[in-house]
Design an enzyme around this catalytic site. Structure first.
Site, PDB file in Angstrom:
ATOM      1  N   GLU A 291       0.457  -1.409  -0.565  1.00 38.04           N
ATOM      2  CA  GLU A 291       0.256  -0.025   0.041  1.00 38.04           C
ATOM      3  C   GLU A 291       0.771   1.250  -0.124  1.00 38.04           C
ATOM      4  O   GLU A 291       0.112   2.030   1.163  1.00 38.04           O
ATOM      5  CB  GLU A 291      -0.827  -0.107   1.039  1.00 38.04           C
ATOM      6  CG  GLU A 291      -2.130  -1.381   1.111  1.00 38.04           C
ATOM      7  CD  GLU A 291      -2.515  -1.477   2.733  1.00 38.04           C
ATOM      8  OE1 GLU A 291      -3.197   0.023   2.857  1.00 38.04           O
ATOM      9  OE2 GLU A 291      -3.341  -2.547   1.996  1.00 38.04           O
TER      10      GLU A 291
ATOM     11  N   ASN B 201       1.773  -5.428  -2.846  1.00 41.28           N
ATOM     12  CA  ASN B 201       0.783  -5.428  -3.078  1.00 41.28           C
ATOM     13  C   ASN B 201       0.181  -4.341  -2.589  1.00 41.28           C
ATOM     14  O   ASN B 201       0.402  -3.720  -1.520  1.00 41.28           O
ATOM     15  CB  ASN B 201       0.460  -6.136  -1.187  1.00 41.28           C
ATOM     16  CG  ASN B 201      -0.694  -7.234  -1.239  1.00 41.28           C
ATOM     17  OD1 ASN B 201      -1.564  -7.879  -2.175  1.00 41.28           O
ATOM     18  ND2 ASN B 201      -1.652  -7.238   0.162  1.00 41.28           N
TER      19      ASN B 201
ATOM     20  N   HIS C  66     -10.614  -6.114  -2.290  1.00 46.61           N
ATOM     21  CA  HIS C  66     -11.839  -5.443  -1.312  1.00 46.61           C
ATOM     22  C   HIS C  66     -13.040  -5.277  -1.910  1.00 46.61           C
ATOM     23  O   HIS C  66     -12.400  -4.015  -2.279  1.00 46.61           O
ATOM     24  CB  HIS C  66     -10.824  -5.015  -0.033  1.00 46.61           C
ATOM     25  CG  HIS C  66     -10.202  -5.918   0.491  1.00 46.61           C
ATOM     26  ND1 HIS C  66      -9.992  -6.590   1.518  1.00 46.61           N
ATOM     27  CD2 HIS C  66      -8.347  -5.689   1.431  1.00 46.61           C
ATOM     28  CE1 HIS C  66      -8.768  -7.412   2.089  1.00 46.61           C
ATOM     29  NE2 HIS C  66      -8.086  -6.381   2.166  1.00 46.61           N
TER      30      HIS C  66
ATOM     31  N   GLU D 275      -6.719 -10.593  -1.698  1.00 49.00           N
ATOM     32  CA  GLU D 275      -6.925 -10.452   0.278  1.00 49.00           C
ATOM     33  C   GLU D 275      -8.424 -10.654  -0.481  1.00 49.00           C
ATOM     34  O   GLU D 275      -8.833  -9.576  -0.054  1.00 49.00           O
ATOM     35  CB  GLU D 275      -6.907  -9.028   0.884  1.00 49.00           C
ATOM     36  CG  GLU D 275      -5.367  -9.562   0.946  1.00 49.00           C
ATOM     37  CD  GLU D 275      -4.372  -7.780   1.981  1.00 49.00           C
ATOM     38  OE1 GLU D 275      -5.959  -7.094   2.303  1.00 49.00           O
ATOM     39  OE2 GLU D 275      -3.647  -7.360   2.036  1.00 49.00           O
TER      40      GLU D 275
ATOM     41  N   ASP E 299     -12.210 -10.068  -0.719  1.00 54.86           N
ATOM     42  CA  ASP E 299     -13.506 -10.504  -0.018  1.00 54.86           C
ATOM     43  C   ASP E 299     -14.762  -9.060  -0.244  1.00 54.86           C
ATOM     44  O   ASP E 299     -14.037  -8.410  -1.611  1.00 54.86           O
ATOM     45  CB  ASP E 299     -13.682  -9.907   1.706  1.00 54.86           C
ATOM     46  CG  ASP E 299     -12.792  -8.748   2.319  1.00 54.86           C
ATOM     47  OD1 ASP E 299     -12.649  -7.555   1.375  1.00 54.86           O
ATOM     48  OD2 ASP E 299     -12.261  -8.505   2.723  1.00 54.86           O
TER      49      ASP E 299
HETATM   50  O1  G3I Z   1      -3.298  -6.010  18.703  1.00 54.84           O
HETATM   51  C1  G3I Z   1      -4.636  -5.479  19.698  1.00 54.84           C
HETATM   52  C2  G3I Z   1      -5.418  -6.272  20.667  1.00 54.84           C
HETATM   53  O2  G3I Z   1      -4.141  -5.821  22.070  1.00 54.84           O
HETATM   54  C3  G3I Z   1      -6.535  -5.933  21.271  1.00 54.84           C
HETATM   55  O3  G3I Z   1      -6.971  -6.552  22.572  1.00 54.84           O
HETATM   56  C4  G3I Z   1      -7.356  -6.005  20.158  1.00 54.84           C
HETATM   57  C5  G3I Z   1      -8.971  -5.671  20.691  1.00 54.84           C
HETATM   58  O4  G3I Z   1      -9.815  -5.748  19.494  1.00 54.84           O
HETATM   59  O5  G3I Z   1      -6.758  -5.708  18.907  1.00 54.84           O
HETATM   60  C6  G3I Z   1      -5.237  -5.661  18.760  1.00 54.84           C
HETATM   61  O6  G3I Z   1      -5.602  -4.796  17.340  1.00 54.84           O
HETATM   62  C7  G3I Z   1      -5.993  -5.372  15.752  1.00 54.84           C
HETATM   63  C8  G3I Z   1      -5.237  -5.636  14.946  1.00 54.84           C
HETATM   64  O7  G3I Z   1      -5.858  -5.803  13.639  1.00 54.84           O
HETATM   65  C9  G3I Z   1      -4.257  -6.474  15.546  1.00 54.84           C
HETATM   66  O8  G3I Z   1      -5.474  -7.822  15.895  1.00 54.84           O
HETATM   67  C10 G3I Z   1      -7.081  -3.880  15.477  1.00 54.84           C
HETATM   68  O9  G3I Z   1      -8.303  -3.849  16.487  1.00 54.84           O
HETATM   69  C11 G3I Z   1      -7.528  -4.202  14.540  1.00 54.84           C
HETATM   70  O10 G3I Z   1      -8.519  -2.885  14.017  1.00 54.84           O
HETATM   71  C12 G3I Z   1      -6.057  -4.309  13.467  1.00 54.84           C
HETATM   72  O11 G3I Z   1      -7.156  -4.731  11.918  1.00 54.84           O
HETATM   73  C13 G3I Z   1      -6.432  -5.354  11.136  1.00 54.84           C
HETATM   74  C14 G3I Z   1      -5.907  -4.528   9.715  1.00 54.84           C
HETATM   75  O12 G3I Z   1      -5.344  -4.930   8.717  1.00 54.84           O
HETATM   76  C15 G3I Z   1      -5.334  -4.254  10.701  1.00 54.84           C
HETATM   77  O13 G3I Z   1      -4.656  -2.636   9.418  1.00 54.84           O
HETATM   78  C16 G3I Z   1      -7.086  -6.836  11.073  1.00 54.84           C
HETATM   79  O14 G3I Z   1      -7.854  -7.474  11.332  1.00 54.84           O
HETATM   80  C17 G3I Z   1      -7.020  -6.973   9.706  1.00 54.84           C
HETATM   81  O15 G3I Z   1      -7.513  -8.217   9.013  1.00 54.84           O
HETATM   82  C18 G3I Z   1      -6.581  -5.964   8.385  1.00 54.84           C
HETATM   83  O16 G3I Z   1      -5.719  -6.560   7.145  1.00 54.84           O
HETATM   84  C19 G3I Z   1      -5.640  -5.467   6.480  1.00 54.84           C
HETATM   85  C20 G3I Z   1      -4.041  -5.718   5.577  1.00 54.84           C
HETATM   86  O17 G3I Z   1      -3.386  -6.153   6.692  1.00 54.84           O
HETATM   87  C21 G3I Z   1      -3.883  -4.963   3.685  1.00 54.84           C
HETATM   88  N1  G3I Z   1      -4.443  -4.797   2.721  1.00 54.84           N
HETATM   89  C22 G3I Z   1      -5.915  -4.454   3.592  1.00 54.84           C
HETATM   90  C23 G3I Z   1      -6.584  -5.556   5.377  1.00 54.84           C
HETATM   91  C24 G3I Z   1      -7.124  -5.268   5.958  1.00 54.84           C
HETATM   92  O18 G3I Z   1      -7.577  -3.710   6.488  1.00 54.84           O
END
Ligand code: G3I
Length: 361
Positions: free
Chosen positions: A171, A214, A250, A278, A280
Site C-alpha cells: 500500500e 501488494n 476488497h 485479500e 472479500d
Molecule cells: O493488537 C490488538 C490487541 O491487543 C487487542 O486486544 C485487540 C482488541 O480488538 O485489538 C488488536 O489490534 C487489532 C489488530 O488488527 C491485530 O489483531 C486491531 O484492533 C484491528 O483493527 C486490526 O485490524 C487489522 C487491520 O488489517 C489493521 O490494519 C485486521 O485484522 C486485518 O484484517 C487488516 O488487514 C489488512 C491487510 O493487512 C492489508 N490490506 C488491508 C487489510 C484490511 O484492512
C-alpha cells in the site's frame, strides 16, 4: 476361459471397443456436467478444485482462532491450500522494539501450514500501517534505510525457505497514482527509492522466495493500478527484483470492475505473476438470498478472471469465515463478505467458486 478368448479375437475386440466407448461417455459427461446435480451444492473443496487448475486457494488466518476454535482449524484444513497470516507478520508484532524480534505468533501459523502442506504468503515486510511506533521516531533517511533492511533480513531470515511469496511492500500509492506520503515514514524520510531498496534487500535475504508488491483499489484499470504497472515496468527494465503484484480485491457487491481480467492480464504481460491476495466482497447486513446470489456471481467473475490469466496462480480470501472478518469492525452495517458464514456453512459464493474452478480445469 483363456482358451475361449484365443479362439474368439472378435469377442476381445468387441469388449475393448465397449470399454473405450464407456470411457468416452464418462469423459464427455465430466466435461459437460462437472458438478453432480444436487441442487447447486458443489461437491469437492476449494483447494481440490483450485488444484485441478494448478492454483492455490488460500485464506488469511489468525493464530488466535487457529488455536482457539477447532471448527475454524478444521475448515481451514479441509478447504484451503494456502495461508496468509492476517496480522502476525506485521512489523508491530515482529519487531515491537528495535532489534527485538518476536516471531512466535507467526510461527504457530507457519508450522500449522507446513504440517498440512499449505503454501504460505508472507504479509507484510514494509508498510506504513501496523508499524512499530519506534520506527516513526527515526530521524534520518539513511538510518531508516538501515533499519528497514535489517528488519527485512531478520524476518525473511527467520522464515527462510518456508515462504512461497512475500508481500515486500504494501500500500505505497495513493488513488491518484502518487506515492503515499501521509503517515508513511518510509516515503517521507527515504523517498521513492524505499520500494526498490526493500525489494533488493528481500532478494538477498531469501533468493528462493517470490517477491510481491501488494495494494488495494487496484483491481481495475485506474490511476493507481497504472502507477503500479509503470513501477513494475521500470523495475523490470532496470533489473530491480520483483516477481509478482498482489491485487487485494476488497470489493463491494456489484462493484467488481468490468476490466478486472484485463487489468490482471496487462500486469502478467510484464512477465510477473499476479495473485488475488485479500479477496472479500462485502454487503449491507443482514443479507437476503438475492444478495447472496449476487455475491456468488461476483466471486465467480473474479475466479473466471484468474483462470483466464495463466500467471494468476493464487486466490486468497481475507478470512476463513464471516464470523471473524475484519469488515464489520471497519465498515459499520456491512459484512458477510467471505465464503463461509458465521456457522462455517458454505455460502452460495463458495459453491459457485468450487463449481467454476472445477469447470475451469
Ligand atoms: O493488537 C490488538 C490487541 O491487543 C487487542 O486486544 C485487540 C482488541 O480488538 O485489538 C488488536 O489490534 C487489532 C489488530 O488488527 C491485530 O489483531 C486491531 O484492533 C484491528 O483493527 C486490526 O485490524 C487489522 C487491520 O488489517 C489493521 O490494519 C485486521 O485484522 C486485518 O484484517 C487488516 O488487514 C489488512 C491487510 O493487512 C492489508 N490490506 C488491508 C487489510 C484490511 O484492512
Amino acid at each position: 476361459m483363456f482358451h475361449y478368448f484365443r479362439r474368439k479375437p472378435v469377442f476381445i475386440i468387441a469388449i475393448l471397443a465397449l470399454c473405450i466407448l464407456l470411457l468416452a461417455v464418462f469423459i464427455f459427461r465430466q466435461s459437460i456436467f462437472p458438478q453432480s446435480a444436487n441442487n447447486g451444492q458443489a461437491t469437492g473443496t476449494l483447494s481440490a478444485s483450485a488444484a485441478r487448475t494448478g492454483r492455490i486457494f488460500g485464506a488469511a488466518v489468525a493464530s488466535s482462532h487457529l488455536t482457539g476454535d477447532q471448527q475454524y482449524a478444521n475448515t481451514l484444513d479441509t478447504e484451503f491450500s494456502g495461508v496468509t497470516p492476517e496480522n502476525e507478520m506485521k512489523w508491530e508484532t515482529t519487531e515491537p522494539e528495535r532489534g527485538s524480534f518476536n516471531f512466535a505468533p507467526a510461527d504457530i501459523i507457519v508450522s500449522h501450514a507446513q504440517s498440512h502442506n499449505m503454501k504460505i504468503r508472507g504479509h507484510t515486510l514494509v508498510w506504513y500501517s501496523q508499524l512499530a511506533p519506534w520506527v516513526n521516531d527515526i530521524a534520518t533517511g539513511s538510518e531508516l534505510l538501515q533499519v528497514m533492511k535489517n528488519h527485512i533480513a531478520n524476518e525473511m531470515g527467520h522464515f527462510k525457505g518456508k515462504i512461497w511469496y512475500w508481500d515486500v511492500v504494501n500500500e505505497a500509492f495513493n488513488d491518484d497514482g502518487s506515492r503515499r506520503s501521509t503517515n508513511n515514514v518510509f516515503q517521507q524520510k527515504i523517498g521513492d527509492s524505499y520500494i526498490e531498496e526493500a525489494f533488493k534487500a528481500a532478494r538477498l535475504a531469501d533468493p528462493n522466495a517470490k517477491l510481491c508488491y501488494n495494494d488495494y483499489d487496484t483491481d481495475g484499470i485506474n490511476e493507481k493500478s497504472t502507477a503500479i504497472y509503470n513501477m513494475v515496468k521500470d523495475f523490470k527494465a532496470r533489473g530491480v527484483p520483483i516477481d509478482c503484484v498482489g491485487f487485494q480485491s476488497h470489493m463491494i457487491v456489484d462493484q467488481v470492475p468490468p476490466d478486472y481480467q484485463e487489468n490482471l492480464q496487462r500486469f502478467a504481460a510484464l512477465g510477473i505473476d499476479v495473485q488475488v491476495t485479500e479477496l472479500d466482497i462485502r454487503m449491507s447486513t443482514p443479507v437476503s438470498d438475492a444478495d447472496l446470489q449476487s455475491q456468488a456471481d461476483n466471486y465467480q467473475r473474479v475466479v473466471k478472471a484468474c483462470l483466464a490469466v495463466s500467471h494468476c496462480n493464487d486466490i486468497t480470501v481475507w478470512g476463513v469465515t464471516d464470523k471473524y472478518s475484519w469488515i464489520p469492525q471497519y465498515f459499520s452495517g456491512q459484512g458477510a463478505a467471505l465464503l463461509f458464514d458465521d456457522n462455517y456453512k458454505k455460502k452460495a459464493a463458495c459453491n459457485l467458486v468450487i463449481q467454476t474452478l472445477t469447470s475451469g480445469s
